[in-house]
Scaffold this motif. Structure first.
Motif, short mmCIF file in Angstrom:
data_model
loop_
_atom_site.label_atom_id
_atom_site.label_comp_id
_atom_site.label_asym_id
_atom_site.label_seq_id
_atom_site.Cartn_x
_atom_site.Cartn_y
_atom_site.Cartn_z
N CYS A 41 -2.84 -52.74 41.03
CA CYS A 41 -2.12 -51.57 40.96
C CYS A 41 -0.78 -51.34 41.20
O CYS A 41 -0.40 -51.69 42.52
CB CYS A 41 -2.81 -50.14 41.61
N ILE A 42 0.33 -50.73 40.63
CA ILE A 42 1.59 -50.67 41.00
C ILE A 42 2.13 -49.10 41.07
O ILE A 42 3.48 -49.14 41.38
CB ILE A 42 2.79 -51.19 39.91
N GLY A 53 -6.77 -47.85 29.44
CA GLY A 53 -5.99 -47.60 28.34
C GLY A 53 -4.61 -47.43 28.33
O GLY A 53 -3.99 -48.01 27.49
N VAL A 54 -4.39 -46.80 29.51
CA VAL A 54 -2.94 -46.62 29.68
C VAL A 54 -2.27 -47.40 30.97
O VAL A 54 -1.07 -47.28 30.90
CB VAL A 54 -2.76 -45.09 29.98
N CYS A 55 -3.14 -48.19 31.62
CA CYS A 55 -2.50 -49.01 32.86
C CYS A 55 -1.71 -50.20 32.21
O CYS A 55 -2.15 -50.85 31.56
CB CYS A 55 -3.79 -49.44 33.43
N PRO A 56 -0.46 -50.10 32.68
CA PRO A 56 0.68 -51.12 32.38
C PRO A 56 0.23 -52.52 32.78
O PRO A 56 0.70 -53.56 32.42
CB PRO A 56 1.83 -50.65 32.55
N ALA A 92 -4.67 -52.78 35.85
CA ALA A 92 -5.44 -52.73 37.43
C ALA A 92 -6.59 -51.63 37.12
O ALA A 92 -7.27 -51.60 38.10
CB ALA A 92 -4.38 -52.13 38.34
N ALA A 93 -6.68 -50.77 36.31
CA ALA A 93 -7.66 -49.86 35.95
C ALA A 93 -8.64 -50.85 35.09
O ALA A 93 -8.36 -50.96 33.79
CB ALA A 93 -7.29 -48.37 35.20
N ARG A 94 -9.86 -50.90 35.59
CA ARG A 94 -11.01 -51.54 34.79
C ARG A 94 -12.26 -51.24 34.91
O ARG A 94 -12.51 -50.65 35.95
CB ARG A 94 -10.70 -53.32 35.13
N GLU A 95 -13.21 -51.79 34.06
CA GLU A 95 -14.56 -51.32 34.24
C GLU A 95 -15.26 -51.87 35.48
O GLU A 95 -14.89 -53.38 35.68
CB GLU A 95 -15.21 -52.11 33.03
N LYS A 96 -15.86 -51.32 36.28
CA LYS A 96 -16.20 -51.88 37.49
C LYS A 96 -17.60 -52.95 36.95
O LYS A 96 -18.37 -52.50 36.35
CB LYS A 96 -16.80 -50.76 38.42
#
Length: 63
Positions: free
Chosen positions: A14-15, A51-54, A57-61
């Motif tokens: 995550c940034i 869908g919006v994380c560049p 870093a946001a992902r299915e656990k």
């Protein structure tokens, strides 16, 4: 009833850009210590954050 408490998480890549927070329809994402975190009790498993994380870093656990 859902089998899992939370289906999405934000990992250390995550940034802290905030894109995920503004996209979350249930306000389940918030900043904490230079990274964003998902509130396990509020996440509805929609995937909008991923869908919006560049930097992906946001992902299915994974269980």
């Amino acid at each position: 009833m859902r089998d899992r408490i939370m289906s999405y998480e934000i990992v250390e890549e995550c940034i802290a850009c905030g894109a995920c927070e503004s996209e979350c329809p249930v306000d389940a994402i918030a900043p904490k210590d230079n990274i964003y975190v998902v509130d396990a009790t509020a996440c509805i498993d929609c995937g909008a954050c991923a869908g919006v994380c560049p930097v992906e870093a946001a992902r299915e656990k994974s269980d």
